[in-house]
Scaffold this active site. Sequence first.
Site, PDB file in Angstrom:
ATOM      1  N   THR A 164      52.012   3.572   9.510  1.00 39.37           N
ATOM      2  CA  THR A 164      51.310   2.622  10.381  1.00 39.37           C
ATOM      3  C   THR A 164      50.470   1.662   9.547  1.00 39.37           C
ATOM      4  O   THR A 164      49.754   2.091   8.643  1.00 39.37           O
ATOM      5  CB  THR A 164      50.404   3.400  11.372  1.00 39.37           C
ATOM      6  OG1 THR A 164      51.246   4.303  12.093  1.00 39.37           O
ATOM      7  CG2 THR A 164      49.688   2.469  12.338  1.00 39.37           C
ATOM      8  N   HIS A 179      40.944  -4.405  -3.853  1.00 33.95           N
ATOM      9  CA  HIS A 179      39.566  -4.062  -4.228  1.00 33.95           C
ATOM     10  C   HIS A 179      39.090  -4.691  -5.533  1.00 33.95           C
ATOM     11  O   HIS A 179      37.932  -4.521  -5.911  1.00 33.95           O
ATOM     12  CB  HIS A 179      39.350  -2.548  -4.219  1.00 33.95           C
ATOM     13  CG  HIS A 179      39.941  -1.773  -5.343  1.00 33.95           C
ATOM     14  ND1 HIS A 179      39.180  -1.258  -6.362  1.00 33.95           N
ATOM     15  CD2 HIS A 179      41.206  -1.389  -5.595  1.00 33.95           C
ATOM     16  CE1 HIS A 179      39.967  -0.584  -7.201  1.00 33.95           C
ATOM     17  NE2 HIS A 179      41.206  -0.648  -6.748  1.00 33.95           N
ATOM     18  N   ASN A 223      43.164  -5.044 -18.286  1.00 36.36           N
ATOM     19  CA  ASN A 223      41.964  -4.557 -17.604  1.00 36.36           C
ATOM     20  C   ASN A 223      40.853  -4.120 -18.556  1.00 36.36           C
ATOM     21  O   ASN A 223      39.709  -4.013 -18.154  1.00 36.36           O
ATOM     22  CB  ASN A 223      42.313  -3.396 -16.662  1.00 36.36           C
ATOM     23  CG  ASN A 223      43.127  -2.330 -17.334  1.00 36.36           C
ATOM     24  OD1 ASN A 223      44.152  -2.606 -17.960  1.00 36.36           O
ATOM     25  ND2 ASN A 223      42.691  -1.092 -17.237  1.00 36.36           N
ATOM     26  N   GLN A 272      44.318  -7.636 -12.371  1.00 39.82           N
ATOM     27  CA  GLN A 272      43.073  -8.138 -12.976  1.00 39.82           C
ATOM     28  C   GLN A 272      43.075  -9.655 -13.135  1.00 39.82           C
ATOM     29  O   GLN A 272      42.082 -10.232 -13.551  1.00 39.82           O
ATOM     30  CB  GLN A 272      42.843  -7.471 -14.342  1.00 39.82           C
ATOM     31  CG  GLN A 272      42.637  -5.970 -14.266  1.00 39.82           C
ATOM     32  CD  GLN A 272      41.274  -5.580 -13.688  1.00 39.82           C
ATOM     33  OE1 GLN A 272      40.395  -6.422 -13.485  1.00 39.82           O
ATOM     34  NE2 GLN A 272      41.112  -4.297 -13.408  1.00 39.82           N
ATOM     35  N   CYS A 328      38.802   5.273 -17.150  1.00 31.55           N
ATOM     36  CA  CYS A 328      38.061   6.535 -17.005  1.00 31.55           C
ATOM     37  C   CYS A 328      38.240   7.044 -15.594  1.00 31.55           C
ATOM     38  O   CYS A 328      37.297   7.328 -14.891  1.00 31.55           O
ATOM     39  CB  CYS A 328      36.613   6.418 -17.397  1.00 31.55           C
ATOM     40  SG  CYS A 328      35.837   4.882 -17.066  1.00 31.55           S
ATOM     41  N   GLY A 364      47.218  -1.001  -5.818  1.00 35.35           N
ATOM     42  CA  GLY A 364      47.938  -1.412  -7.016  1.00 35.35           C
ATOM     43  C   GLY A 364      48.815  -0.297  -7.575  1.00 35.35           C
ATOM     44  O   GLY A 364      49.933  -0.548  -8.048  1.00 35.35           O
ATOM     45  N   THR A 365      48.326   0.919  -7.513  1.00 30.25           N
ATOM     46  CA  THR A 365      49.086   2.050  -8.054  1.00 30.25           C
ATOM     47  C   THR A 365      50.412   2.194  -7.308  1.00 30.25           C
ATOM     48  O   THR A 365      51.480   2.334  -7.929  1.00 30.25           O
ATOM     49  CB  THR A 365      48.250   3.352  -7.939  1.00 30.25           C
ATOM     50  OG1 THR A 365      47.074   3.175  -8.731  1.00 30.25           O
ATOM     51  CG2 THR A 365      49.021   4.561  -8.411  1.00 30.25           C
TER      52      THR A 365
HETATM   53  C1  LIG Z   1      45.575  -3.468 -14.191  1.00 34.28           C
HETATM   54  C2  LIG Z   1      45.499  -2.504 -13.055  1.00 34.28           C
HETATM   55  N1  LIG Z   1      46.621  -2.144 -12.422  1.00 34.28           N
HETATM   56  C3  LIG Z   1      46.608  -1.289 -11.394  1.00 34.28           C
HETATM   57  C4  LIG Z   1      45.438  -0.724 -10.946  1.00 34.28           C
HETATM   58  C5  LIG Z   1      45.482   0.254  -9.815  1.00 34.28           C
HETATM   59  O1  LIG Z   1      45.090  -0.321  -8.612  1.00 34.28           O
HETATM   60  P1  LIG Z   1      44.570   0.610  -7.402  1.00 34.28           P
HETATM   61  O2  LIG Z   1      43.206   1.086  -7.804  1.00 34.28           O
HETATM   62  O3  LIG Z   1      44.541  -0.299  -6.225  1.00 34.28           O
HETATM   63  O4  LIG Z   1      45.541   1.702  -7.231  1.00 34.28           O
HETATM   64  C6  LIG Z   1      44.223  -1.066 -11.584  1.00 34.28           C
HETATM   65  C7  LIG Z   1      42.949  -0.447 -11.139  1.00 34.28           C
HETATM   66  O5  LIG Z   1      42.143  -0.028 -11.930  1.00 34.28           O
HETATM   67  C8  LIG Z   1      44.254  -1.978 -12.666  1.00 34.28           C
HETATM   68  O6  LIG Z   1      43.142  -2.342 -13.306  1.00 34.28           O
END
Ligand SMILES: Cc1ncc(COP(=O)(O)O)c(C=O)c1O
Length: 381
Positions: free
Chosen positions: A236, A200, A150, A178, A316, A73-74
């Site tokens: 890859t 995840h 979240n 979320q 956190c 997600g990041t």
């Molecule tokens: C709302 C939200 N966006 C993005 C992320 C980041 O995802 P990742 O852990 O796959 O980088 C999270 C993870 O905590 C999240 O809760």
Amino acid sequence: MSASTVLYMDHAATSPLRPQAREAMLATFELGANASSVHSLGRKAKMIVEEARAQVLDLVGGHGAKLVFTSGGTEANNLALHQARVRDNITHLIISYGEHDSIYTAANYVGKPVLKWPLLPSGLADLEALKALLAQVEGKAFVALMLVNNETGIIQPVAESAEIVHAAGGWLHVDAVQAAGKINIDFEALGVDSLTLTAHKIGGPVGVGALVYNSDHTIIPMITGGGQEQGLRAGTENVAGLAAFGAAALEAQLCERLPQQTSTEEALKELGARIIGEDVARVSGITCLAVPDWSSQLQLIHMDMAGICVSSGSACSSGKVKQSRVLNAMGLENLSGGVLRISTGWSSQPTDWERFFEVWSGGYEAFRARQSTKLNIKEQA
Ligand SMILES: Cc1ncc(COP(=O)(O)O)c(C=O)c1O
């Protein structure tokens, strides 16, 4: 304490791996081929990647959309922000106070002015404020609003925001990390430009995610090198991870019936707890409770000692409990030190809430009894 005696109520942090995802992953490890290779095993790996792409797109109703796989997600959020960085016509970013740090903090590195979009006391993003912010932008704006928060589980008015943003010629990015598996997501109906997912949080593995985007857009890559992902994300392919993401997405489509927390929330309120966001639409699966006196840190220790994994309401990532920016933006600074986030998911059981309540209420009552004894001693001294 063994893992089997632990009660896991922290799905919003990471959901345990689903058996179907584990199976898909192990089967693909056996294959052991590179999806870019032209031989038969390579072609099989490529097919697995494409099947995963279709499964993940299916989860968000994105049949007419495109998808680029990322490391989570990041990275997907950063790839969305990158579109704002490289487009000359985008002059400003408008970022809601509720965003995850991978948008909220990362936006500061785009190199363009960032305007902060306030939340209403209810926790919903303020649509009138959005209009006022857009009116300040001379060029076009990249706007970010998450679908489900979240920390609180509040569902944000994304479709309404998309209309407002598009009327001003802007780009709306939605972080749906979320929301996936908790509510139905319809990419077309939301009308957004880009959307982030991560495996995840839906029972897939850590380290796999996706950016879904409107097929009218051309995505400019952030990671360059080989031509993987149609040249949009070099590296890859993580075939086993993607197979597991696809399998988890397939299961998450059912938006499982999570154990209802409503009666526990009522009981918590009777003990003096506040349920954050209770007046607006929220997902079942995330409850954010707050008390004015018992600190998050002490609550976490108490729950952990009883074998219950929960989280403080705030991010956190450093392993430390810190003040919640989201609660502060809702005007709840006084409560933000005593917040607890309880989150359930695919492996949760109806009895989980009963055990949670028993342990939490016992701890809170004992804490309050200690406080009043201290007060009595002080008064007598
Ligand atoms: C709302 C939200 N966006 C993005 C992320 C980041 O995802 P990742 O852990 O796959 O980088 C999270 C993870 O905590 C999240 O809760």
